[in-house]
Design an enzyme around this catalytic site. Structure first.
Site, PDB file in Angstrom:
ATOM      1  N   LYS A 190      18.376 -74.912  36.929  1.00  0.00           N
ATOM      2  CA  LYS A 190      17.995 -74.111  35.756  1.00  0.00           C
ATOM      3  C   LYS A 190      19.179 -73.324  35.202  1.00  0.00           C
ATOM      4  CE  LYS A 190      13.058 -73.870  36.368  1.00  0.00           C
ATOM      5  NZ  LYS A 190      11.821 -73.104  36.265  1.00  0.00           N
ATOM      6  N   LYS A 193      11.501 -85.500  37.663  1.00  0.00           N
ATOM      7  CA  LYS A 193      10.103 -85.084  37.785  1.00  0.00           C
ATOM      8  C   LYS A 193       9.512 -84.711  36.422  1.00  0.00           C
ATOM      9  CE  LYS A 193      10.044 -80.162  38.540  1.00  0.00           C
ATOM     10  NZ  LYS A 193       9.037 -79.177  38.616  1.00  0.00           N
ATOM     11  N   LYS A 208       7.338 -79.124  32.638  1.00  0.00           N
ATOM     12  CA  LYS A 208       6.946 -78.421  31.416  1.00  0.00           C
ATOM     13  C   LYS A 208       8.141 -78.169  30.521  1.00  0.00           C
ATOM     14  CE  LYS A 208       4.307 -75.335  34.026  1.00  0.00           C
ATOM     15  NZ  LYS A 208       4.575 -73.977  34.449  1.00  0.00           N
TER      16      LYS A 208
HETATM   17  P1  ATP Z   1       9.170 -75.931  34.824  1.00  0.00           P
HETATM   18  O1  ATP Z   1       9.494 -77.242  34.219  1.00  0.00           O
HETATM   19  O2  ATP Z   1       9.014 -74.828  33.824  1.00  0.00           O
HETATM   20  O3  ATP Z   1      10.013 -75.601  36.019  1.00  0.00           O
HETATM   21  P2  ATP Z   1       7.017 -77.113  36.234  1.00  0.00           P
HETATM   22  O4  ATP Z   1       6.437 -78.132  35.348  1.00  0.00           O
HETATM   23  O5  ATP Z   1       7.916 -77.547  37.329  1.00  0.00           O
HETATM   24  O6  ATP Z   1       7.704 -76.023  35.356  1.00  0.00           O
HETATM   25  P3  ATP Z   1       5.725 -75.001  37.750  1.00  0.00           P
HETATM   26  O7  ATP Z   1       4.967 -73.910  37.115  1.00  0.00           O
HETATM   27  O8  ATP Z   1       7.109 -74.688  38.182  1.00  0.00           O
HETATM   28  O9  ATP Z   1       5.807 -76.292  36.809  1.00  0.00           O
HETATM   29  O10 ATP Z   1       4.910 -75.602  38.964  1.00  0.00           O
HETATM   30  C1  ATP Z   1       3.567 -75.328  39.280  1.00  0.00           C
HETATM   31  C2  ATP Z   1       3.122 -76.197  40.440  1.00  0.00           C
HETATM   32  O11 ATP Z   1       3.125 -77.572  40.028  1.00  0.00           O
HETATM   33  C3  ATP Z   1       4.031 -76.137  41.662  1.00  0.00           C
HETATM   34  O12 ATP Z   1       3.247 -76.185  42.834  1.00  0.00           O
HETATM   35  C4  ATP Z   1       4.886 -77.362  41.547  1.00  0.00           C
HETATM   36  O13 ATP Z   1       5.341 -77.804  42.797  1.00  0.00           O
HETATM   37  C5  ATP Z   1       3.897 -78.336  40.934  1.00  0.00           C
HETATM   38  N1  ATP Z   1       4.598 -79.360  40.146  1.00  0.00           N
HETATM   39  C6  ATP Z   1       5.343 -79.160  39.041  1.00  0.00           C
HETATM   40  N2  ATP Z   1       5.808 -80.315  38.555  1.00  0.00           N
HETATM   41  C7  ATP Z   1       5.360 -81.295  39.395  1.00  0.00           C
HETATM   42  C8  ATP Z   1       5.491 -82.708  39.432  1.00  0.00           C
HETATM   43  N3  ATP Z   1       6.191 -83.361  38.516  1.00  0.00           N
HETATM   44  N4  ATP Z   1       4.888 -83.388  40.417  1.00  0.00           N
HETATM   45  C9  ATP Z   1       4.150 -82.746  41.349  1.00  0.00           C
HETATM   46  N5  ATP Z   1       3.981 -81.399  41.380  1.00  0.00           N
HETATM   47  C10 ATP Z   1       4.575 -80.675  40.416  1.00  0.00           C
END
Ligand code: ATP
Ligand code: LTN
Length: 335
Positions: free
Chosen positions: A113, A198, A201
């Protein structure tokens, strides 16, 4: 013996997607009756990268509503907002003072990040895992269900617990050691436009993810355009075909079929045959969530009352742990 406790959270930083659902929230829902559950919307984490003050509050409410829409049941679970409970910020400060800075500089998520922020990396982004440790430790959970990407943060939390107890415990465990709970299937849902990254968001391309609130047309469009390959016959676990593995896994998880069933069903298929099936399964899986979400959002008073009650329950637990930690560190704590 009472039920074991669970704590987890999601940041209100954009649209919740299939990765958040399959990696985290769906697992919370499936296991919730076995546990005493605390689910938090981590809005203090949301400001570790530049955020929009005009939407922070509504984004936070939307995530809480999605928890309910995905099936979090208040009979078993407490839903609350991190910033409603000052103990999170306070314990973070205490833990900051015993966490070596190089532990934080070594975190993968920080490094990833920080690169995106260029010159403008906030101290809060570096400190993000300590705030997460505080979120967890205040509720003394046995397990923390998350996706694979969060494993390192839970290991750091465990290191902080060891250090705290060693420094201040006088032989006692003041802070409780949590365990990660990572379901292998769905732990890492990949981007639709690049099967080696992955689903996230914060990916600038909305085509890279299926959001939980996407319309059937949007879902159909995204699946139609998603990255595939030119090989006929669809298989799991071929390292040369990450997109294929990802799409089959999504299909498997949302259809409820076993891996063997999906492998047999898809082994002779081409993408032209598989994509409409996948589209249909995703639309059908998200429909009940979207309907419930609309219902919840139509009654703001109800959502507010859920969060008010959640705040009271969470505060009662958090303030006790904070008190214990402060006393162990030598603070005077008049009642
Ligand atoms: P950002 O992109 O803003 O970092 P994010 O999409 O990774 O956000 P978070 O709010 O950080 O989402 O994650 C919330 C939950 O969803 C956490 O438990 C994280 O491990 C899970 N998670 C996020 N993205 C994935 C993914 N691609 N596959 C499986 N689990 C995920
Ligand atoms: N860093 C987590 C969100 C998070 C969290 C937590 C998860 C903040 N505090 C406590 C579990 C427990 C993420 O998913 N990105």
């Amino acid at each position: 013996m009472g039920k074991q406790r669970i704590l987890s959270g999601v940041q209100p930083t954009g649209n919740l997607h299939l990765g958040n659902y399959l990696g985290a929230i769906r697992n919370w829902v499936q296991g919730q009756s076995q546990y005493d559950n605390y689910f938090c919307v981590v809005d203090l984490h949301a400001i570790t990268v530049p955020h929009n003050p005009a939407t922070l509050a509504s984004d936070t409410y939307n995530v809480a509503a999605l928890y309910l829409a995905c099936g979090i049941d208040l009979k078993y679970s407490t839903i609350f907002v991190q910033s409603h409970i000052p103990a999170h910020a306070e314990l973070t400060w205490l833990l900051n003072c015993i966490t070596p800075i190089n532990w934080l500089q070594d975190m993968i998520q920080f490094k990833e990040k920080a690169v995106k922020q260029g010159e403008n990396v906030a101290t809060g982004l570096l400190d993000y895992p300590v705030l997460m440790a505080a979120d967890i430790l205040l509720y003394e959970p046995d397990k923390v269900p998350v996706g694979e990407d969060q494993k390192q943060h839970i290991e750091l939390t465990r290191d902080i617990v060891n250090r705290f107890n060693h420094l201040f415990g006088q032989g006692k465990q003041i802070l409780k050691q949590p365990e990660p709970l990572i379901n292998k299937e769905g732990a890492r849902v990949m981007s639709l436009t690049d099967g080696t990254r992955k689903m996230s968001k914060s990916d600038p391309s909305d085509l890279s993810r299926i959001n939980l609130l996407d319309s059937p047309d949007e879902i159909a469009k995204k699946i139609k355009r998603c990255k595939t390959d030119s090989v006929r016959g669809l298989v799991f676990d071929d390292p040369a075909r990450p997109e294929c593995n990802n799409l089959l896994t999504i299909y498997m998880l949302l259809s409820g079929k076993t891996k063997e069933e999906v492998a047999a069903e898809c082994q002779d298929m081409g993408w032209g045959q598989f994509k409409p099936l996948l589209t249909e399964i995703i639309i059908a899986a998200l429909k009940p969530i979207q309907e419930k979400y609309k219902e919840v959002m139509a009654d703001k008073g109800y959502l507010e009352s859920v969060l008010r009650e959640g705040r009271q329950k969470a505060e009662a637990v958090a303030s006790q742990t904070l008190r214990k930690a402060k006393i162990a560190m030598g603070y005077s704590m008049p009642l």
